[in-house]
Design a protein around this motif. Sequence first.
Motif, PDB file in Angstrom:
ATOM      1  N   ASP A   1      29.875  32.128  35.980  1.00 40.05           N
ATOM      2  CA  ASP A   1      28.838  33.294  36.200  1.00 40.05           C
ATOM      3  C   ASP A   1      29.249  33.920  37.415  1.00 40.05           C
ATOM      4  O   ASP A   1      28.694  35.224  37.412  1.00 40.05           O
ATOM      5  N   ARG A   2      30.251  33.662  38.259  1.00 37.80           N
ATOM      6  CA  ARG A   2      30.525  34.287  39.607  1.00 37.80           C
ATOM      7  C   ARG A   2      32.370  34.521  39.489  1.00 37.80           C
ATOM      8  O   ARG A   2      32.798  33.563  39.262  1.00 37.80           O
TER       9      ARG A   2
ATOM     10  N   GLN B   1      56.706  42.553  39.255  1.00 40.87           N
ATOM     11  CA  GLN B   1      57.283  43.746  38.581  1.00 40.87           C
ATOM     12  C   GLN B   1      56.180  44.645  38.739  1.00 40.87           C
ATOM     13  O   GLN B   1      56.330  45.973  38.208  1.00 40.87           O
ATOM     14  N   LEU B   2      55.142  44.515  39.300  1.00 36.31           N
ATOM     15  CA  LEU B   2      53.926  45.521  39.390  1.00 36.31           C
ATOM     16  C   LEU B   2      53.806  45.944  40.794  1.00 36.31           C
ATOM     17  O   LEU B   2      54.150  45.367  41.770  1.00 36.31           O
ATOM     18  N   SER B   3      53.140  47.111  41.188  1.00 39.81           N
ATOM     19  CA  SER B   3      52.773  47.626  42.371  1.00 39.81           C
ATOM     20  C   SER B   3      51.640  47.026  42.975  1.00 39.81           C
ATOM     21  O   SER B   3      51.092  46.144  42.151  1.00 39.81           O
ATOM     22  N   GLY B   4      51.082  47.050  44.348  1.00 42.68           N
ATOM     23  CA  GLY B   4      50.262  46.260  44.681  1.00 42.68           C
ATOM     24  C   GLY B   4      48.858  46.803  43.989  1.00 42.68           C
ATOM     25  O   GLY B   4      47.845  45.854  43.764  1.00 42.68           O
ATOM     26  N   GLY B   5      48.718  48.072  43.647  1.00 45.22           N
ATOM     27  CA  GLY B   5      47.359  48.392  42.935  1.00 45.22           C
ATOM     28  C   GLY B   5      47.454  47.971  41.523  1.00 45.22           C
ATOM     29  O   GLY B   5      46.398  47.544  41.057  1.00 45.22           O
ATOM     30  N   GLN B   6      48.726  47.786  40.946  1.00 49.00           N
ATOM     31  CA  GLN B   6      48.743  47.311  39.461  1.00 49.00           C
ATOM     32  C   GLN B   6      48.311  45.703  39.664  1.00 49.00           C
ATOM     33  O   GLN B   6      47.492  45.004  38.898  1.00 49.00           O
ATOM     34  N   GLN B   7      48.678  45.013  40.602  1.00 48.97           N
ATOM     35  CA  GLN B   7      48.309  43.651  40.807  1.00 48.97           C
ATOM     36  C   GLN B   7      47.051  43.311  40.988  1.00 48.97           C
ATOM     37  O   GLN B   7      46.277  42.326  40.673  1.00 48.97           O
ATOM     38  N   GLN B   8      46.178  44.153  41.854  1.00 49.44           N
ATOM     39  CA  GLN B   8      45.012  44.135  42.136  1.00 49.44           C
ATOM     40  C   GLN B   8      44.209  44.611  40.841  1.00 49.44           C
ATOM     41  O   GLN B   8      43.132  44.044  40.351  1.00 49.44           O
ATOM     42  N   ARG B   9      44.684  45.229  39.870  1.00 46.20           N
ATOM     43  CA  ARG B   9      43.905  45.493  38.545  1.00 46.20           C
ATOM     44  C   ARG B   9      44.008  44.357  37.880  1.00 46.20           C
ATOM     45  O   ARG B   9      43.038  43.927  37.227  1.00 46.20           O
ATOM     46  N   VAL B  10      45.191  43.641  37.931  1.00 48.98           N
ATOM     47  CA  VAL B  10      45.216  42.444  37.107  1.00 48.98           C
ATOM     48  C   VAL B  10      44.343  41.202  37.614  1.00 48.98           C
ATOM     49  O   VAL B  10      43.587  40.601  37.009  1.00 48.98           O
ATOM     50  N   ALA B  11      44.024  41.399  38.954  1.00 48.18           N
ATOM     51  CA  ALA B  11      43.181  40.404  39.353  1.00 48.18           C
ATOM     52  C   ALA B  11      41.596  40.714  39.001  1.00 48.18           C
ATOM     53  O   ALA B  11      40.781  39.808  38.636  1.00 48.18           O
ATOM     54  N   ILE B  12      41.385  42.015  38.839  1.00 50.25           N
ATOM     55  CA  ILE B  12      40.000  42.600  38.561  1.00 50.25           C
ATOM     56  C   ILE B  12      39.796  42.086  37.028  1.00 50.25           C
ATOM     57  O   ILE B  12      38.747  41.627  36.778  1.00 50.25           O
ATOM     58  N   ALA B  13      40.754  42.496  36.279  1.00 50.23           N
ATOM     59  CA  ALA B  13      40.765  41.978  34.693  1.00 50.23           C
ATOM     60  C   ALA B  13      40.480  40.542  34.686  1.00 50.23           C
ATOM     61  O   ALA B  13      39.642  40.347  33.911  1.00 50.23           O
ATOM     62  N   ARG B  14      41.193  39.751  35.479  1.00 51.47           N
ATOM     63  CA  ARG B  14      41.209  38.298  35.150  1.00 51.47           C
ATOM     64  C   ARG B  14      39.799  37.754  35.607  1.00 51.47           C
ATOM     65  O   ARG B  14      39.287  36.678  35.105  1.00 51.47           O
ATOM     66  N   SER B  15      39.061  38.492  36.699  1.00 52.64           N
ATOM     67  CA  SER B  15      37.886  37.961  36.985  1.00 52.64           C
ATOM     68  C   SER B  15      36.745  38.751  35.980  1.00 52.64           C
ATOM     69  O   SER B  15      35.937  37.748  35.566  1.00 52.64           O
ATOM     70  N   LEU B  16      36.811  39.680  35.422  1.00 49.83           N
ATOM     71  CA  LEU B  16      35.729  40.268  34.604  1.00 49.83           C
ATOM     72  C   LEU B  16      36.022  39.796  32.935  1.00 49.83           C
ATOM     73  O   LEU B  16      34.951  39.851  32.291  1.00 49.83           O
ATOM     74  N   VAL B  17      36.983  39.140  32.746  1.00 49.89           N
ATOM     75  CA  VAL B  17      37.109  38.677  31.521  1.00 49.89           C
ATOM     76  C   VAL B  17      36.206  37.660  30.853  1.00 49.89           C
ATOM     77  O   VAL B  17      35.943  37.589  29.977  1.00 49.89           O
ATOM     78  N   LEU B  18      35.687  36.967  31.930  1.00 45.50           N
ATOM     79  CA  LEU B  18      34.592  35.804  31.903  1.00 45.50           C
ATOM     80  C   LEU B  18      33.064  36.639  31.733  1.00 45.50           C
ATOM     81  O   LEU B  18      32.153  35.767  31.433  1.00 45.50           O
ATOM     82  N   LYS B  19      33.091  37.881  31.868  1.00 43.04           N
ATOM     83  CA  LYS B  19      31.751  38.311  31.978  1.00 43.04           C
ATOM     84  C   LYS B  19      30.837  37.985  32.941  1.00 43.04           C
ATOM     85  O   LYS B  19      29.697  37.405  32.405  1.00 43.04           O
ATOM     86  N   PRO B  20      31.282  37.597  34.136  1.00 42.24           N
ATOM     87  CA  PRO B  20      30.324  37.038  35.121  1.00 42.24           C
ATOM     88  C   PRO B  20      29.330  38.070  35.396  1.00 42.24           C
ATOM     89  O   PRO B  20      29.308  39.146  35.294  1.00 42.24           O
ATOM     90  N   ARG B  21      28.207  37.407  35.996  1.00 42.77           N
ATOM     91  CA  ARG B  21      26.954  38.105  36.243  1.00 42.77           C
ATOM     92  C   ARG B  21      27.057  38.504  37.716  1.00 42.77           C
ATOM     93  O   ARG B  21      26.226  39.588  38.210  1.00 42.77           O
ATOM     94  N   ILE B  22      27.705  37.792  38.444  1.00 41.85           N
ATOM     95  CA  ILE B  22      27.846  38.045  39.897  1.00 41.85           C
ATOM     96  C   ILE B  22      29.534  38.367  40.129  1.00 41.85           C
ATOM     97  O   ILE B  22      30.168  37.392  39.675  1.00 41.85           O
ATOM     98  N   ILE B  23      29.772  39.338  40.639  1.00 44.96           N
ATOM     99  CA  ILE B  23      30.999  39.655  41.021  1.00 44.96           C
ATOM    100  C   ILE B  23      31.183  39.604  42.819  1.00 44.96           C
ATOM    101  O   ILE B  23      30.306  40.572  43.495  1.00 44.96           O
ATOM    102  N   LEU B  24      32.218  39.032  43.329  1.00 44.55           N
ATOM    103  CA  LEU B  24      32.373  38.568  45.011  1.00 44.55           C
ATOM    104  C   LEU B  24      33.710  39.289  45.072  1.00 44.55           C
ATOM    105  O   LEU B  24      34.618  39.049  44.549  1.00 44.55           O
TER     106      LEU B  24
END
Length: 277
Positions: free
Chosen positions: A86-87, A147-170
């Motif tokens: 959930d987080r 093979q990704l830029s820094g911005g692209q790598q952070q987009r991966v991290a965001i997607a990986r966090s949101l894929v579980l549909k958390p109610r709290i994002i840190l």
Amino acid sequence: MSAVVEFVGVEKTFNAGTPRAYTAIKDVDFRIEDRHQTGEFVAIVGPSGCGKSTILNLIHGFADVYPPTRGEVRVRGKRVTGPGRDRGMIFQKYSSFPQRTVLANVRFGLEINQQVLGMSRSEMDDRSHQLIRRVGLGGHEKKYPHQLSGGQQQRVAIARSLVLKPRIILMDEPFSALDEPTRYDMQRLITELWHDVEATVFIVTHSLSEAVYLGDRIWIMTPAPGRIGTTFDDYLPPTHGSDPILIQESAPFREAVAEVARAFHQLEQAGAANGET
């Protein structure tokens, strides 16, 4: 109604009982209510070492920080006992698994929660592909992090966090390593995604402009041991849905940043006068 997140008299001292004891935060109290269908964006700023990241880590329940030395941390009315799906946490450093593709990185959380979620492999892939496209990485699914830029790598991290549909994002300084144009793109992206998931978001940042742009409320921490010294909320300029470049060039926005900066420096000076570090 239970608060989304609540701190009650929270203190955290690292290496307690030893000569290396260090109190990061002390007497931290707050209550974040659930804003129906919108969530809330809380931006936390303050001098280095004031416990900003400690607050996020206590909410998440990371074992190297949790539990607090004193007080209680509650999520949805229940005492935090450890991490939960959930987080979701997004770090400053790019945290993708180097041996996994973009798709496999985003799917990771679904895989380790597969039994609880009851999702098939195709369902996990479908949800992961959807998030990958949503963060602007469609077509990059088979690439590896190097093979990704820094911005692209952070987009991966965001997607990986949101894929579980958390109610709290840190979010712990998630954009600090990015160049300014990419940072603006990421600010725009995170506000769009935040509206999609309707979550409560906490972001630690050293950028006052970023705090004013993203935050529904801003907390300015005192020097360590950190407390919430000053808050800004109702009179922040409305920014969500606005272009980050245009809004951050406007006079009302610059005035708000200047006001936050004055409060920041006043707390720093008061802390120095009291011998706080």
